[in-house]
Design a protein around this motif. Structure first.
Motif, PDB file in Angstrom:
ATOM      1  N   ARG A  59       2.977   1.225   1.839  1.00  0.00           N
ATOM      2  CA  ARG A  59       3.627   0.792   0.600  1.00  0.00           C
ATOM      3  C   ARG A  59       2.578   0.310  -0.400  1.00  0.00           C
ATOM      4  N   PHE A  60       2.914   0.326  -1.699  1.00  0.00           N
ATOM      5  CA  PHE A  60       2.008  -0.195  -2.715  1.00  0.00           C
ATOM      6  C   PHE A  60       1.815  -1.696  -2.531  1.00  0.00           C
ATOM      7  N   ASN A  69      -5.614 -10.911  -3.165  1.00  0.00           N
ATOM      8  CA  ASN A  69      -4.770  -9.984  -2.418  1.00  0.00           C
ATOM      9  C   ASN A  69      -4.839  -8.584  -3.043  1.00  0.00           C
ATOM     10  N   MET A  70      -5.964  -7.922  -2.808  1.00  0.00           N
ATOM     11  CA  MET A  70      -6.289  -6.697  -3.534  1.00  0.00           C
ATOM     12  C   MET A  70      -5.981  -5.411  -2.782  1.00  0.00           C
ATOM     13  N   ASP A  71      -5.153  -5.473  -1.752  1.00  0.00           N
ATOM     14  CA  ASP A  71      -4.812  -4.267  -0.999  1.00  0.00           C
ATOM     15  C   ASP A  71      -4.126  -3.239  -1.903  1.00  0.00           C
ATOM     16  N   PHE A  99      -0.863  -2.918  -8.292  1.00  0.00           N
ATOM     17  CA  PHE A  99      -0.466  -3.610  -9.523  1.00  0.00           C
ATOM     18  C   PHE A  99      -1.686  -3.916 -10.388  1.00  0.00           C
ATOM     19  N   LEU A 100      -2.778  -4.380  -9.755  1.00  0.00           N
ATOM     20  CA  LEU A 100      -4.002  -4.681 -10.508  1.00  0.00           C
ATOM     21  C   LEU A 100      -4.583  -3.421 -11.138  1.00  0.00           C
ATOM     22  N   VAL A 108      -1.997   0.540   8.555  1.00  0.00           N
ATOM     23  CA  VAL A 108      -2.403   1.499   7.536  1.00  0.00           C
ATOM     24  C   VAL A 108      -3.277   2.602   8.126  1.00  0.00           C
ATOM     25  N   TYR A 109      -4.209   2.207   8.993  1.00  0.00           N
ATOM     26  CA  TYR A 109      -5.129   3.189   9.570  1.00  0.00           C
ATOM     27  C   TYR A 109      -4.490   3.924  10.741  1.00  0.00           C
ATOM     28  N   SER A 110      -4.730   5.223  10.814  1.00  0.00           N
ATOM     29  CA  SER A 110      -4.284   6.026  11.950  1.00  0.00           C
ATOM     30  C   SER A 110      -5.358   7.037  12.280  1.00  0.00           C
TER      31      SER A 110
END
Length: 325
Positions: free
Chosen positions: A155-156, A142-144, A161-162, A275-277
């Motif tokens: 949002r983060f 889950n690397m978003d 976190f990684l 996320v994309y716009s």
């Protein structure tokens, strides 16, 4: 610690015309924004259903949100879309390693404890005289870097976190964290697993899903992941360069059977509800690197095959491409 795969499935209904494709669908930013269901979502899934409200196309939901159990997520999907979703996915047994599933609530405490374990090879109560390297295995998914909830701005995510963990470990030890495996989007392993789930869902169909369509709202996970898997499908076995692709080579060599046929293609479809716009000036962001540290995409890797307004337009596009109604 258990490793949970956040995948849910729906059983397709019978139909005179059997689909030769399957759909891999994101949740946050595609189906929902936080707890709010996007208007196009119900219309899209009504289109995917027959008159008995049974899905007529095999579909797998793949989310990098590791903040709840599979059963809980399946329950949410059932309530949101008013369809009967079931969960699928086994849990791995605990191992002597660090397994990172999602961003914690108190980052500073978790960062400290994880780094303690890495520096001491798991014996944090006995401070080492020197940094223990290589460290104990560390697996992450889950690397978003960012994801979309109710807020107007992203949002983060766990990728943030990684990034903090990697930077702190480097500062303290002078060396790089070594991931034993990276899974979740954009890893090819996740799409291979999803493909196997689609095959099991399509067991009553006349053919396995020959073409996959990945629907998502994030260029750096959804689009990149689908494009990576598309590239994997067309490269020669053993010729893959990315770390996750080499791990997948090993997995396929160990467990591949005739019932796990690889698809012909994996097409990326980007929606504008998360996320994309398209409204943003993309040139301004073209040089930003939101990718996981161990993934090095080219410009083409981040380019979606199609861009559509929402998940309803995505489903309509797939039906048109497949001549399926």
């Amino acid at each position: 610690m258990k490793f949970l795969r956040n995948l849910s499935r729906v059983l397709p209904g019978s139909d005179s015309k059997k689909p030769k494709f399957g759909i891999i669908c994101d949740i946050d930013g595609v189906i929902t924004r936080g707890r709010n269901v996007l208007p196009a979502a119900k219309a899209a899934f009504n289109k995917l259903c027959d008159e008995r409200k049974k899905l007529k196309v095999p579909i797998v939901f793949v989310t990098n949100a590791g903040n709840c159990l599979k059963s809980t997520k399946a329950g949410h999907l059932t309530n949101w879309l008013e369809l009967n979703f079931s969960q699928l996915g086994k849990s791995m047994k605990p191992i002597d390693a660090i397994v990172l599933l999602g961003e914690p609530v108190r980052w500073e405490t978790s960062l400290q404890l994880i780094i303690d374990g890495l520096l001491s090879k798991g014996y944090a109560e006995m401070p080492p005289s020197a940094v223990q390297y290589p460290h104990i295995p560390i697996l992450a998914c889950n690397m978003d870097l960012q994801w979309m909830a109710e807020a107007s701005m992203p949002r983060f995510g766990h990728g943030a976190f990684l990034t903090c963990l990697e930077a702190l470990y480097k500062k303290i030890s002078g060396m790089d964290i070594i991931y034993s495996a990276l899974v979740g989007k954009p890893s090819e392993i996740t799409y291979y697993y999803s493909n196997n789930i689609l095959i099991s869902l399509a067991a009553d169909l006349t053919t396995y899903p020959q073409r996959l369509y990945g629907i998502g709202d994030n260029i750096f996970t959804d689009v990149y992941g689908a494009n990576l898997y598309e590239k994997y499908l067309h490269e020669k076995p053993g010729a893959h360069s990315s770390p996750s692709a080499r791990v997948l080579d090993t997995i396929i060599k160990q467990e591949f059977t005739e019932t796990q046929k690889l698809p012909e293609s994996c097409c990326s479809i980007l929606v504008e509800t998360g996320v994309y716009s398209r409204k943003e000036d993309q040139k301004e962001h073209s040089n930003l690197d939101h990718n996981p540290r161990d993934f090095q995409p080219t410009h083409e890797d981040l380019k979606p095959k199609y861009i559509v307004k929402d998940v309803l337009e995505a489903v309509e596009l797939i039906f048109e491409l497949e001549k399926f109604h």
